[in-house]
Design a protein around this motif. Structure first.
Motif, PDB file in Angstrom:
ATOM      1  N   VAL A  86       0.962  -1.242  -0.040  1.00 13.75           N
ATOM      2  CA  VAL A  86       0.030   0.021  -0.117  1.00 13.75           C
ATOM      3  C   VAL A  86       0.762   1.357   0.024  1.00 13.75           C
ATOM      4  O   VAL A  86       1.765   1.313   0.677  1.00 13.75           O
ATOM      5  CB  VAL A  86      -0.886   0.013   1.308  1.00 13.75           C
ATOM      6  CG1 VAL A  86      -1.908   1.374   1.322  1.00 13.75           C
ATOM      7  CG2 VAL A  86      -1.878  -1.235   1.195  1.00 13.75           C
TER       8      VAL A  86
ATOM      9  N   LEU B 173      -7.271   4.099  -2.897  1.00  8.08           N
ATOM     10  CA  LEU B 173      -6.339   3.092  -2.286  1.00  8.08           C
ATOM     11  C   LEU B 173      -5.161   2.979  -3.457  1.00  8.08           C
ATOM     12  O   LEU B 173      -5.445   2.550  -4.502  1.00  8.08           O
ATOM     13  CB  LEU B 173      -6.663   1.604  -2.098  1.00  8.08           C
ATOM     14  CG  LEU B 173      -5.520   0.709  -1.751  1.00  8.08           C
ATOM     15  CD1 LEU B 173      -4.663   1.160  -0.591  1.00  8.08           C
ATOM     16  CD2 LEU B 173      -6.210  -0.740  -1.355  1.00  8.08           C
TER      17      LEU B 173
ATOM     18  N   PHE C 287      -1.591   1.432  -4.730  1.00 11.28           N
ATOM     19  CA  PHE C 287      -0.608   0.374  -4.210  1.00 11.28           C
ATOM     20  C   PHE C 287       0.422   0.284  -5.375  1.00 11.28           C
ATOM     21  O   PHE C 287       0.227   0.480  -6.573  1.00 11.28           O
ATOM     22  CB  PHE C 287      -1.470  -0.863  -3.940  1.00 11.28           C
ATOM     23  CG  PHE C 287      -1.989  -1.603  -5.087  1.00 11.28           C
ATOM     24  CD1 PHE C 287      -1.313  -2.455  -5.753  1.00 11.28           C
ATOM     25  CD2 PHE C 287      -3.083  -0.964  -5.670  1.00 11.28           C
ATOM     26  CE1 PHE C 287      -2.026  -3.078  -7.012  1.00 11.28           C
ATOM     27  CE2 PHE C 287      -3.843  -1.598  -6.790  1.00 11.28           C
ATOM     28  CZ  PHE C 287      -3.188  -2.529  -7.600  1.00 11.28           C
TER      29      PHE C 287
END
Length: 96
Positions: A26, A34, A36
């Motif tokens: 992450v 999010l 990543f």
């Protein structure tokens, strides 16, 4: 929230990536997104975008309603840039 994300990754994503000598990190969570990176063998895989869409995003979006989007970060990290610059500097100066 990061603990919940890591739990989903540990249970639903990392086992499949480890079968291909890969992992996931992450980078950040910002405004419901999010970000990543794929690691290991998965970092250079031509199918990384498909993996992100089909393996990573669905369990995260299902388990964590606050996350509305999951994005594969393909930028080069500052650490890698620094390592590359140091290597070039040493080569330029005739160091091994």
């Amino acid at each position: 929230m990061l603990d919940r994300i890591e739990k989903v990754l540990d249970e639903k994503v990392r086992p499949a990536l480890k079968n291909h000598d890969g992992d996931i990190k992450v980078v950040r969570v910002e405004d419901g997104v999010l970000y990543f990176r794929m690691l290991g063998q998965c970092s250079n895989c031509p199918s990384a975008v498909v993996t992100a869409e089909e393996l990573v995003a669905p369990p995260i979006l299902e388990a964590i309603p606050e996350i509305r989007q999951v994005v594969l970060d393909t930028t080069v990290s500052d650490e890698l840039w620094q390592d590359a610059m140091e290597l070039l500097r040493r080569r330029h100066n005739g160091e091994a």
